[in-house]
Design a protein around this motif. Sequence first.
Motif, PDB file in Angstrom:
ATOM      1  N   GLN A 184      -6.342  10.749  -9.848  1.00 42.94           N
ATOM      2  CA  GLN A 184      -6.604   9.390 -10.160  1.00 42.94           C
ATOM      3  C   GLN A 184      -7.186   9.359 -11.612  1.00 42.94           C
ATOM      4  N   CYS A 203      -5.637  -0.178  -4.600  1.00 41.80           N
ATOM      5  CA  CYS A 203      -5.813   1.080  -5.132  1.00 41.80           C
ATOM      6  C   CYS A 203      -6.321   0.806  -6.520  1.00 41.80           C
ATOM      7  N   HIS A 233      -3.244  10.381  -1.975  1.00 44.30           N
ATOM      8  CA  HIS A 233      -3.314  10.476  -3.327  1.00 44.30           C
ATOM      9  C   HIS A 233      -3.106  12.094  -3.752  1.00 44.30           C
TER      10      HIS A 233
HETATM   11 ZN    ZN Z   1      -5.778   4.546  -4.133  1.00 41.30          ZN
END
Ligand code: ZN
Length: 194
Positions: free
Chosen positions: A50, A92, A138
């Motif tokens: 991320q 998220c 993820h």
């Molecule tokens: Zn997430």
Amino acid sequence: MPLSIIQYPHPTLRVRSKPIRRVDQELRDLVAQMLELMYQAEGVGLAANQVNVPLRLFVANPSGQPDEGEELVLINPELERPKGNETSQEGCLSLPGLYGQVKRPKSVRVSAYDLSGNPIERVVDGFLARVIQHENDHINGVLFFDRMSNESRRDLDERLAEMETVFRSKQNAGGISEDAQLIADLDSWYDKYC
Ligand code: ZN
């Protein structure tokens, strides 16, 4: 360059991240920055991909507060022995403003390493188990809406399409590289840590 949280549909969110073979000061600094970003964004977990780093690593703190709860840094996590089922709402940091009901095992066994190379072995349940499963998804390139029923996912379709339009227009305007380039840029992380 300072780290930032990438948003859907950035292609790194769909990468299956690679195991980490070594930890150095740069990686420790990265983890500290990830924790800071997570708290700033009022999140309870953040996976390395991320922040555009394709390595098997995530941070979490179910309290969402820097001075409370339990801060976890999990390197090369493996989840086993899923038990039970529970459906609950998830969101998220890479999909701001989107929420949905996700069914997951209630408890799982986690094996991982911490930043000092010490093994972590524990059984987690409740909210922590949900956070850990979301973050582990993820690093396998899976997003929470992939696990939603088709019916409840339909409620998110419009917003997802909007996010895609925004991202693709930034790419067309040259503000973000093309997908192939973004993926090629990840090689420097593999070269260093895998
Ligand atoms: Zn997430």
